[in-house]
Each structure stands twice: as C-alpha cells, then as structure tokens.
Design an enzyme around this catalytic site. Structure first.
Site, PDB file in Angstrom:
ATOM      1  N   ASP A   1      44.866  17.592 -37.443  1.00 17.32           N
ATOM      2  CA  ASP A   1      44.166  16.850 -36.288  1.00 17.32           C
ATOM      3  C   ASP A   1      44.105  15.321 -36.746  1.00 17.32           C
ATOM      4  O   ASP A   1      43.566  14.855 -37.712  1.00 17.32           O
ATOM      5  CB  ASP A   1      42.945  17.477 -36.048  1.00 17.32           C
TER       6      ASP A   1
ATOM      7  N   GLU B   1      49.435  15.811 -35.614  1.00 17.24           N
ATOM      8  CA  GLU B   1      48.942  15.350 -34.288  1.00 17.24           C
ATOM      9  C   GLU B   1      48.687  13.946 -34.365  1.00 17.24           C
ATOM     10  O   GLU B   1      47.564  13.306 -35.053  1.00 17.24           O
ATOM     11  CB  GLU B   1      47.583  15.959 -33.649  1.00 17.24           C
TER      12      GLU B   1
HETATM   13  C1  GLC Z   1      42.263  16.350 -31.452  1.00 17.75           C
HETATM   14  C2  GLC Z   1      41.985  17.707 -30.942  1.00 17.75           C
HETATM   15  C3  GLC Z   1      40.916  17.625 -29.854  1.00 17.75           C
HETATM   16  C4  GLC Z   1      39.573  17.027 -30.585  1.00 17.75           C
HETATM   17  C5  GLC Z   1      39.868  15.904 -31.451  1.00 17.75           C
HETATM   18  C6  GLC Z   1      38.815  15.653 -32.328  1.00 17.75           C
HETATM   19  O1  GLC Z   1      42.715  15.212 -30.549  1.00 17.75           O
HETATM   20  O2  GLC Z   1      43.264  18.201 -30.308  1.00 17.75           O
HETATM   21  O3  GLC Z   1      40.425  18.637 -29.261  1.00 17.75           O
HETATM   22  O4  GLC Z   1      38.691  16.570 -29.432  1.00 17.75           O
HETATM   23  O5  GLC Z   1      41.081  15.652 -32.010  1.00 17.75           O
HETATM   24  O6  GLC Z   1      38.895  16.523 -33.351  1.00 17.75           O
END
Ligand code: GLC
Length: 548
Positions: A208, A274
C-alpha cells in the site's frame, strides 16, 4: 501453456489476480460484515471463475477508520473478521484449489490504535517512542501552526496536534499516523511481518502507498510552497526524486531489503507496489531486486479512446520490459468508480460531482456502460502481463452512485468537508443470490445498503446463463490459460480508425472496436466476443473479439 503452479517462480508474471475486499465479499457469521470464513466458503466461486490468485485487502485488527487500511496489529486478524486459524484454513483451501494468496501490507502508516502510537502519545516529546513516527513542534509563537504546509491525500493539513502541543504527520486520515522509515526498528518490524505471513504460506504481498515510505525528514522540514504539490499529480511537475514524501530515490533501498527476505522462501514471494507514480519511475519499484510488479493505473485512467488506450498499452509494456518486469492491468479496485459505470461518463467528467448528484448527472446508460466494460475487460485479458480483477466486476456490477449520505463510511466524505462522497459506491457487499437477506451476502443485512437491482447481477442470476458477464469472464479466463504463450504483442499494421488490433501469438488475435460503426474483422475463427457480432459478421461498436 504457462505454468501457474508453485514450481514456477515466475507464476505471477501473467497471473489473473482477484481482489477480495473482505468486509464486502461474504459474511459467514451473520453480523453484516464480511469475514474470512465467508471468503473460504466462497473460494469455489474463484476457482470456477478461473483466476490464478486472490489478493485480500486488509483483514487485520482495525477500527475501520479507513476501511482496514488503518492497521492496529500487522500480525493478527480482526476478531470481527475471524482468527489466525481462519486465515490458515482459508490459505490451505485456496492452495488446495490451486489459487495463490496475496495479502495487503500497509507500511506507510499504522492505526493510531497501534501499540507503538499509543506508546508514543504516552511517552511525550523527544522520547524514542515518538521517533518511530514523525512528531514535530509546531510553528508560530506558541507552536499553534502545523510544522509544514503538507496536505493530507484526503483533504486538510497532514498534521494533527496532540494535547502536549506537538504535531504528528498523517498523509491520510488523522487515525493513520505515518511511520518514520529512517528508524531501524520500523524496518525490522516489517521484515518480521513479511516473514510472519510468508511462513503461513502466503504467496505474495500488495504494498500500500509504496511510493511514500521514504521522506525527507531533515530538520527543519521544508514547505512545499504550494499545497497543490502535496498531491501525487504534482510528481509530473517536479524533477524526479525531489518531492519531500513521494517517490524519493531512497525508497528503493527498502524494497531491495525486502526482496532479500522474500527471496529466502521457495518459491520466492512476489509483491506488487501500489505507487501512483508516472510510468518509467513507477517501473523502478518492479525491478527484479525489488517488488516484481507495480500497478499500472494509466489503463484505468484512460478514456474510451483507441489512440489513448493504444499509447497507454505501448508505454506500459515498454516501461515494464525496460526493467525486466511484466506489465499489470487494472480496471477497477476498491478506490475507484467501477468501470461498468466509469466508462460511460463523458471524458473529463468530474467523478465527485457525478457521485454527489447520486449518479443522475450526467446520465449513465447502464447497459451501454456494461457493454464497454465487457469490451475493456476482454481487451485487458488479452494483454501481456497480469490483470487485477476487483470483486463484483465479473458480475458487471455498476457503481452504487446513489448511496444516501447518512450511510457513508469512507473518511473522504467528512475529511473533504463533504465535497466527495468517497469510495463506498464500489464497496457495497456482493450479491450472491437473487433473493434473501442481503442477496446471499450473509444471514443479516449488509453494512452498506444494496440496491434492489443487485438481484439482477447476482451470481445466481448469471451462473450458467449464456451471454452473462459471469460466463464471459469464465470463458475468457479458461481460453486465456489455454492460449497464453510468451509475453509478446504485435500490433496489426492497418486498422480502421477507432480500432485496436493485435496478435499475442499464432492463434490468438484480439480486436476492439471503440468507434461508433461496425467494422470488418480480420480472417479467422471468432473464439469469443464481448457482445454479439453485427448481423453481417462485423464487429459492433464497443465490442472486443478474440480470434484464432
Ligand atoms: C491506498 C488504499 C486506500 C487507502 C490508502 C491509505 O491507496 O488502496 O484504500 O485509503 O492507501 O492506506
């Protein structure tokens, strides 16, 4: 034929990964919230769908201030979602069915309920416990102003003051304090977490906000000068590696360190970043000595336009190839408007405004949206690399745009001063049956209300029904497994305007018509199409066909 078994350390390169958002998938204990036993009970659905792996969004103890991305304990299961034994049972059953398991890791921030943050609050300014986070004194005569102008991704200052007067950094909600990744104890703890889940048989990790861990924390911290530069979009305007908290060069040391842990397992554990970072810089996270893959959100962000999509595909393949990674494709996930609705919004539509209008303006034609979604999916599944599929898209679910504001749970709603309804519309619990409480999600209601039209989209309504979206996904995934060979794509030289046409290998060609008139198909046998062909055998608008 590609080998997706554990004997192949590269199984992930062209895998189809199904994202489970556990709260909204299936509720075995009837408390209205999805749980791990619910996932295990429904694993046969994933096996029959034909995906290679499932990725579980966070199921760790959390007060759900940000849907579970506020983790209070990285090495346990939220009691409302089950126990570690339930997790082991899930992983064992998934493996028995030939499915790999990927878990979500949230290293940028903890929950404010995490024992470290509680210790930091109790220990006071200047204490070693505060050093695991980013605490600073404020500015102004009595420290009443935040230390910098950095803004939270969800709106407002990224700093929160605590009773003793210091401030702490939170790039997301104030319940998600950012960790200090310059601290060795933080690094060691995440190695332990990687080992904890790898030892339990997990095959990979989704990382994440992977681009935010390394920060320029040299004192005094520096202002951005323009609050707009706090957004990830700012990265395209700044020299690479110069933003104080996004995509800094030092972040890669962290992933090289993780790779050593991941490679100590057989087969090596995989990971996907991500990272909302532009193309070539994003690919760096996917280098073989780092995470292996990074989500490519450019396909998701592209308009329904042949030239744009072609450019995104070519660019994504080239940037992934340049670092020896495989490309990734995403159309929907738990953070964005579902693609069955999104692809019908006119280019440039303000999605927040659309949600605030309860999906009334501009009008979205639901069947036409689904038609494009099916075409986009079939195109995606023909591309080299791996596809990440979000729960419910195999049913063609639209965004639930008209959730009443009283039921909204996403922190974005309040934190943006009610300027954004947030992401709940893609997180509504899945419909499994056409009738019954919560359409088979569980014995009780669902934590977000399901609209009556969900009955039409239920698994039960589509199972075995020729032409249904569920059967389209099943057939496509079965064929894909059979046809997959190599990672090449060769564009057809001459195509009518608005048409994308490429060959994957001998015997697998994909053609998508994004124009508004039917077009002739190249010679060959049509293996599958996302919508019926026109009466004269031509490819209708908003349709993808696979040919042999
Ligand atoms: C990422 C997740 C999202 C979350 C953010 C903070 O973007 O996909 O859902 O709110 O991180 O952890």
């Amino acid at each position: 034929m590609t080998d997706f078994s554990s004997h192949n350390p590269d199984w992930w390169r062209q895998a189809v990964v199904y994202q489970v958002y556990p709260r909204s998938f299936a509720d075995a204990d009837g408390d209205g919230l999805g749980d791990l036993r619910g996932v295990t009970d429904r694993l046969p659905h994933l096996a029959a769908l034909g995906v290679d792996a499932l990725w579980l969004s966070p199921f760790y103890p959390s007060e759900l201030a940000d849907g579970g991305y506020d983790v209070a304990d990285y090495r346990d299961v939220d009691p409302r979602l089950g126990t570690l034994a339930d997790f082991d049972a899930l992983a064992a059953e998934a493996h028995r069915l030939g499915l790999k398991v990927i878990v979500d890791l949230v290293p940028n921030h903890t929950s404010h309920q995490h024992v470290w943050f509680q210790e930091a609050l109790a220990a006071g300014p200047g204490s070693p416990a505060r050093d695991r986070y980013v605490f600073r004194d404020g500015r102004g005569p009595s420290g009443e102003l935040p230390p910098t102008d950095w803004q939270s991704v969800f709106g407002g200052s990224a700093w929160q003051r605590v009773p003793d007067g210091q401030w702490y950094l939170h790039l997301f909600t104030r319940e998600q304090p950012d960790l200090n990744w310059d601290h060795e104890e933080v690094r060691e703890d995440f190695r332990t977490t990687l080992r904890f889940w790898s030892d339990r048989g997990v095959d990979g990790f989704r990382v994440d906000v992977a681009h935010a861990l390394a920060k320029d924390l040299a004192d005094p911290l520096r202002d951005l000068g323009d609050p707009e530069l706090s957004g990830e979009q700012a990265l395209v305007h700044l020299p690479p590696g110069t933003h104080p908290f996004y995509d800094r060069d030092e972040v890669h040391e962290i992933y090289r360190d993780w790779r050593r842990v991941l490679d100590s397992y057989t087969p090596p554990r995989t990971a996907v970043a991500e990272a909302w970072v532009p193309g070539a810089r994003r690919a760096l996270y996917a280098r073989p000595d780092e995470l292996n893959q990074a989500f490519n959100f450019e396909y998701l962000q592209a308009s329904w336009n042949a030239e744009q999509i072609r450019a995104v595909i070519a660019d994504s393949l080239a940037t992934a190839r340049a670092v020896g990674a495989s490309a990734t494709w995403v159309l929907s996930n738990h953070d964005v408007v579902r693609h069955a609705s999104r692809l019908m919004l006119p280019p440039g539509t303000d999605q927040n405004a659309w949600l605030l209008s309860d999906g009334r303006a501009p009008h979205v034609d639901e069947p036409a949206g689904l038609r494009r979604a099916r075409a986009a999916t079939l195109l995606m599944l023909a591309l080299p690399g791996s596809s990440y599929v979000y729960q419910g898209e195999e049913l063609g679910l639209p965004e639930v745009a008209d959730l009443p504001v009283e039921v909204l749970q996403d922190p974005l709603w309040e934190q943006t001063g009610r300027a954004s309804k947030g992401r709940d519309g893609c997180r509504v619990p899945l419909p499994w049956t056409t009738t019954g409480p919560s359409y088979g999600f569980g014995a009780a209601g669902a934590w977000l209300p399901q609209p009556p039209y969900f009955a039409r989209y239920a698994v039960q309504a589509q199972d075995g029904v020729e032409g249904s979206t569920l059967e389209l996904y099943r057939t496509a995934l079965r064929l894909r497994r059979k046809l997959l060979e190599g990672e090449e794509l060769t564009w057809a030289l001459e195509t009518p305007p608005g048409v994308l046409s490429f060959a994957r290998c001998d015997g697998w060609r994909c053609v998508t018509n994004l124009s508004d008139t039917p077009v002739p198909l190249p010679p060959g046998e049509v293996l599958l199409s996302s919508a019926p062909l026109a009466g004269d055998g031509r490819l209708a608008p908003d349709t993808t066909a696979w040919l042999a």
